[in-house]
Design a protein around this motif. Structure first.
Motif, PDB file in Angstrom:
ATOM      1  N   SER A  17       0.835  -1.206   0.000  1.00 41.07           N
ATOM      2  CA  SER A  17       0.000   0.000   0.000  1.00 41.07           C
ATOM      3  C   SER A  17       0.867   1.253   0.000  1.00 41.07           C
ATOM      4  CB  SER A  17      -0.901   0.036   1.241  1.00 41.07           C
ATOM      5  OG  SER A  17      -1.788  -1.057   1.274  1.00 41.07           O
ATOM      6  N   LEU A  18       0.305   2.306  -0.555  1.00 41.77           N
ATOM      7  CA  LEU A  18       0.900   3.636  -0.498  1.00 41.77           C
ATOM      8  C   LEU A  18      -0.229   4.644  -0.356  1.00 41.77           C
ATOM      9  CD1 LEU A  18       3.582   3.624  -3.371  1.00 41.77           C
ATOM     10  CD2 LEU A  18       4.055   3.794  -0.930  1.00 41.77           C
ATOM     11  N   ARG A  19       0.091   5.783   0.246  1.00 41.42           N
ATOM     12  CA  ARG A  19      -0.866   6.892   0.272  1.00 41.42           C
ATOM     13  C   ARG A  19      -0.209   8.116  -0.335  1.00 41.42           C
ATOM     14  NH1 ARG A  19      -4.039  10.112   5.100  1.00 41.42           N
ATOM     15  NH2 ARG A  19      -1.964  11.001   5.464  1.00 41.42           N
ATOM     16  N   LEU A  20      -0.809   8.593  -1.392  1.00 40.95           N
ATOM     17  CA  LEU A  20      -0.330   9.814  -2.030  1.00 40.95           C
ATOM     18  C   LEU A  20      -1.052  11.016  -1.445  1.00 40.95           C
ATOM     19  CD1 LEU A  20      -0.298   8.719  -5.797  1.00 40.95           C
ATOM     20  CD2 LEU A  20       1.433   8.357  -4.029  1.00 40.95           C
ATOM     21  N   SER A  21      -0.324  12.114  -1.346  1.00 43.64           N
ATOM     22  CA  SER A  21      -0.895  13.368  -0.873  1.00 43.64           C
ATOM     23  C   SER A  21      -0.644  14.459  -1.901  1.00 43.64           C
ATOM     24  CB  SER A  21      -0.269  13.787   0.464  1.00 43.64           C
ATOM     25  OG  SER A  21      -0.508  12.835   1.472  1.00 43.64           O
ATOM     26  N   CYS A  22      -1.548  15.406  -1.958  1.00 40.27           N
ATOM     27  CA  CYS A  22      -1.411  16.546  -2.861  1.00 40.27           C
ATOM     28  C   CYS A  22      -1.851  17.791  -2.102  1.00 40.27           C
ATOM     29  CB  CYS A  22      -2.268  16.350  -4.099  1.00 40.27           C
ATOM     30  SG  CYS A  22      -2.410  17.805  -5.158  1.00 40.27           S
ATOM     31  N   VAL A  23      -0.903  18.662  -1.819  1.00 48.29           N
ATOM     32  CA  VAL A  23      -1.205  19.892  -1.101  1.00 48.29           C
ATOM     33  C   VAL A  23      -1.394  21.014  -2.102  1.00 48.29           C
ATOM     34  CG1 VAL A  23      -0.409  21.563   0.589  1.00 48.29           C
ATOM     35  CG2 VAL A  23       0.090  19.136   0.901  1.00 48.29           C
ATOM     36  N   ALA A  24      -2.500  21.719  -1.985  1.00 43.29           N
ATOM     37  CA  ALA A  24      -2.798  22.838  -2.875  1.00 43.29           C
ATOM     38  C   ALA A  24      -2.496  24.150  -2.183  1.00 43.29           C
ATOM     39  CB  ALA A  24      -4.262  22.790  -3.287  1.00 43.29           C
ATOM     40  N   SER A  25      -1.668  24.953  -2.806  1.00 43.66           N
ATOM     41  CA  SER A  25      -1.443  26.308  -2.322  1.00 43.66           C
ATOM     42  C   SER A  25      -2.174  27.258  -3.241  1.00 43.66           C
ATOM     43  CB  SER A  25       0.049  26.633  -2.307  1.00 43.66           C
ATOM     44  OG  SER A  25       0.577  26.574  -3.610  1.00 43.66           O
ATOM     45  N   GLY A  26      -2.702  28.322  -2.684  1.00 43.92           N
ATOM     46  CA  GLY A  26      -3.579  29.163  -3.468  1.00 43.92           C
ATOM     47  C   GLY A  26      -5.011  28.704  -3.256  1.00 43.92           C
ATOM     48  N   TYR A  27      -5.939  29.364  -3.865  1.00 43.22           N
ATOM     49  CA  TYR A  27      -7.346  29.087  -3.581  1.00 43.22           C
ATOM     50  C   TYR A  27      -7.938  28.155  -4.632  1.00 43.22           C
ATOM     51  CZ  TYR A  27     -12.203  29.822  -2.343  1.00 43.22           C
ATOM     52  OH  TYR A  27     -13.506  29.632  -1.970  1.00 43.22           O
ATOM     53  N   ILE A  28      -8.476  27.040  -4.152  1.00 41.23           N
ATOM     54  CA  ILE A  28      -9.217  26.121  -5.016  1.00 41.23           C
ATOM     55  C   ILE A  28     -10.699  26.371  -4.756  1.00 41.23           C
ATOM     56  CG2 ILE A  28      -9.768  23.737  -5.550  1.00 41.23           C
ATOM     57  CD1 ILE A  28      -7.046  24.337  -6.470  1.00 41.23           C
ATOM     58  N   TYR A  29     -11.394  26.852  -5.738  1.00 42.75           N
ATOM     59  CA  TYR A  29     -12.808  27.120  -5.576  1.00 42.75           C
ATOM     60  C   TYR A  29     -13.579  25.849  -5.236  1.00 42.75           C
ATOM     61  CZ  TYR A  29     -11.975  31.754  -7.486  1.00 42.75           C
ATOM     62  OH  TYR A  29     -11.516  33.021  -7.689  1.00 42.75           O
ATOM     63  N   SER A  30     -14.612  26.023  -4.435  1.00 43.75           N
ATOM     64  CA  SER A  30     -15.408  24.875  -4.015  1.00 43.75           C
ATOM     65  C   SER A  30     -16.063  24.190  -5.196  1.00 43.75           C
ATOM     66  CB  SER A  30     -16.464  25.317  -3.003  1.00 43.75           C
ATOM     67  OG  SER A  30     -17.313  26.289  -3.583  1.00 43.75           O
ATOM     68  N   SER A  31     -16.190  24.889  -6.299  1.00 45.74           N
ATOM     69  CA  SER A  31     -16.813  24.302  -7.484  1.00 45.74           C
ATOM     70  C   SER A  31     -15.838  23.468  -8.310  1.00 45.74           C
ATOM     71  CB  SER A  31     -17.393  25.413  -8.359  1.00 45.74           C
ATOM     72  OG  SER A  31     -16.380  26.322  -8.750  1.00 45.74           O
ATOM     73  N   TYR A  32     -14.595  23.401  -7.870  1.00 48.12           N
ATOM     74  CA  TYR A  32     -13.602  22.640  -8.612  1.00 48.12           C
ATOM     75  C   TYR A  32     -13.711  21.146  -8.336  1.00 48.12           C
ATOM     76  CZ  TYR A  32     -10.728  26.306 -10.670  1.00 48.12           C
ATOM     77  OH  TYR A  32     -10.263  27.333 -11.447  1.00 48.12           O
ATOM     78  N   CYS A  33     -13.408  20.374  -9.351  1.00 48.06           N
ATOM     79  CA  CYS A  33     -13.167  18.947  -9.199  1.00 48.06           C
ATOM     80  C   CYS A  33     -11.671  18.749  -8.956  1.00 48.06           C
ATOM     81  CB  CYS A  33     -13.544  18.202 -10.472  1.00 48.06           C
ATOM     82  SG  CYS A  33     -15.306  18.126 -10.817  1.00 48.06           S
ATOM     83  N   MET A  34     -11.343  17.672  -8.262  1.00 47.94           N
ATOM     84  CA  MET A  34      -9.939  17.309  -8.080  1.00 47.94           C
ATOM     85  C   MET A  34      -9.795  15.820  -8.338  1.00 47.94           C
ATOM     86  SD  MET A  34      -8.479  19.591  -4.948  1.00 47.94           S
ATOM     87  CE  MET A  34      -6.793  19.352  -5.544  1.00 47.94           C
ATOM     88  N   GLY A  35      -8.617  15.439  -8.759  1.00 48.20           N
ATOM     89  CA  GLY A  35      -8.453  14.038  -9.063  1.00 48.20           C
ATOM     90  C   GLY A  35      -7.003  13.624  -9.193  1.00 48.20           C
ATOM     91  N   TRP A  36      -6.838  12.338  -9.399  1.00 49.01           N
ATOM     92  CA  TRP A  36      -5.525  11.737  -9.632  1.00 49.01           C
ATOM     93  C   TRP A  36      -5.511  11.100 -11.009  1.00 49.01           C
ATOM     94  CZ3 TRP A  36      -1.509  12.398  -6.370  1.00 49.01           C
ATOM     95  CH2 TRP A  36      -1.788  12.824  -5.067  1.00 49.01           C
ATOM     96  N   PHE A  37      -4.426  11.363 -11.709  1.00 50.06           N
ATOM     97  CA  PHE A  37      -4.180  10.767 -13.011  1.00 50.06           C
ATOM     98  C   PHE A  37      -2.864  10.004 -12.927  1.00 50.06           C
ATOM     99  CE2 PHE A  37      -7.176  13.057 -15.885  1.00 50.06           C
ATOM    100  CZ  PHE A  37      -7.715  13.928 -14.963  1.00 50.06           C
ATOM    101  N   ARG A  38      -2.654   9.117 -13.882  1.00 57.44           N
ATOM    102  CA  ARG A  38      -1.369   8.431 -13.944  1.00 57.44           C
ATOM    103  C   ARG A  38      -0.968   8.205 -15.393  1.00 57.44           C
ATOM    104  NH1 ARG A  38      -3.038   2.400 -11.625  1.00 57.44           N
ATOM    105  NH2 ARG A  38      -4.217   1.711 -13.463  1.00 57.44           N
ATOM    106  N   GLN A  39       0.334   8.100 -15.580  1.00 58.34           N
ATOM    107  CA  GLN A  39       0.866   7.835 -16.908  1.00 58.34           C
ATOM    108  C   GLN A  39       2.047   6.891 -16.795  1.00 58.34           C
ATOM    109  OE1 GLN A  39       1.965  11.306 -19.231  1.00 58.34           O
ATOM    110  NE2 GLN A  39       1.701  10.164 -21.128  1.00 58.34           N
ATOM    111  N   ALA A  40       1.898   5.753 -17.444  1.00 61.04           N
ATOM    112  CA  ALA A  40       2.972   4.771 -17.503  1.00 61.04           C
ATOM    113  C   ALA A  40       3.770   5.006 -18.783  1.00 61.04           C
ATOM    114  CB  ALA A  40       2.396   3.367 -17.475  1.00 61.04           C
ATOM    115  N   PRO A  41       5.027   4.571 -18.813  1.00 62.88           N
ATOM    116  CA  PRO A  41       5.851   4.764 -20.018  1.00 62.88           C
ATOM    117  C   PRO A  41       5.180   4.168 -21.242  1.00 62.88           C
ATOM    118  CG  PRO A  41       7.213   4.064 -18.187  1.00 62.88           C
ATOM    119  CD  PRO A  41       5.794   3.954 -17.715  1.00 62.88           C
ATOM    120  N   GLY A  42       5.101   4.954 -22.300  1.00 62.40           N
ATOM    121  CA  GLY A  42       4.524   4.481 -23.538  1.00 62.40           C
ATOM    122  C   GLY A  42       3.009   4.441 -23.575  1.00 62.40           C
ATOM    123  N   LYS A  43       2.389   4.927 -22.509  1.00 62.67           N
ATOM    124  CA  LYS A  43       0.925   4.913 -22.455  1.00 62.67           C
ATOM    125  C   LYS A  43       0.382   6.322 -22.278  1.00 62.67           C
ATOM    126  CE  LYS A  43       0.355   0.238 -20.651  1.00 62.67           C
ATOM    127  NZ  LYS A  43      -0.324  -0.602 -19.613  1.00 62.67           N
TER     128      LYS A  43
END
Length: 118
Positions: A17-43
């Motif tokens: 298991s791993l837990r990734l974190s993403c800290v946002a600096s600046g203002y993220i509007y409440s109407s924003y979506c947030m998510g995680w993406f990934r990219q493997a080599p060649g994909k």
């Protein structure tokens, strides 16, 4: 100006298991979506998980039941808990934020954190 900074990547054995974190600096509007993406080599980059302002979540079929996205608004932090990791989960993982009404266009990207599963 918004900056997204990921952390928590690393190398683990299959089943771990791993837990990734993403800290946002600046203002993220409440109407924003947030998510995680990934990219493997060649994909192409793919969306792994998304969370919208009301807390609803969605996941790629390949990670359903193994990954959990969550956010702590007080800490301006987005998380991705990844359990039962598989070698095919190996990729660079990116945090993103965007206006939900403007999907699939992404407004902000993080720099990425590498996840390697062996």
């Amino acid at each position: 100006h918004v900056q997204l900074v990921e952390s928590g990547g690393g190398s683990v054995q299959a089943g771990g298991s791993l837990r990734l974190s993403c800290v946002a600096s600046g203002y993220i509007y409440s109407s924003y979506c947030m998510g995680w993406f990934r990219q493997a080599p060649g994909k192409e980059r793919e969306r792994v998980a998304r969370i919208v302002s009301d807390g609803r979540t969605s996941y790629a079929d390949s990670v359903k039941g193994r990954f959990t996205i969550s956010k702590d608004n007080a800490k301006n932090t987005l998380y991705l808990q990844m359990n039962n990791l598989k070698p095919e989960d190996t990729a660079m993982y990116y945090c993103a934020a965007w206006r939900c009404s403007n999907s699939p266009n992404i407004d902000y990207w993080g720099q990425g954190t590498q996840v390697t599963v062996s």
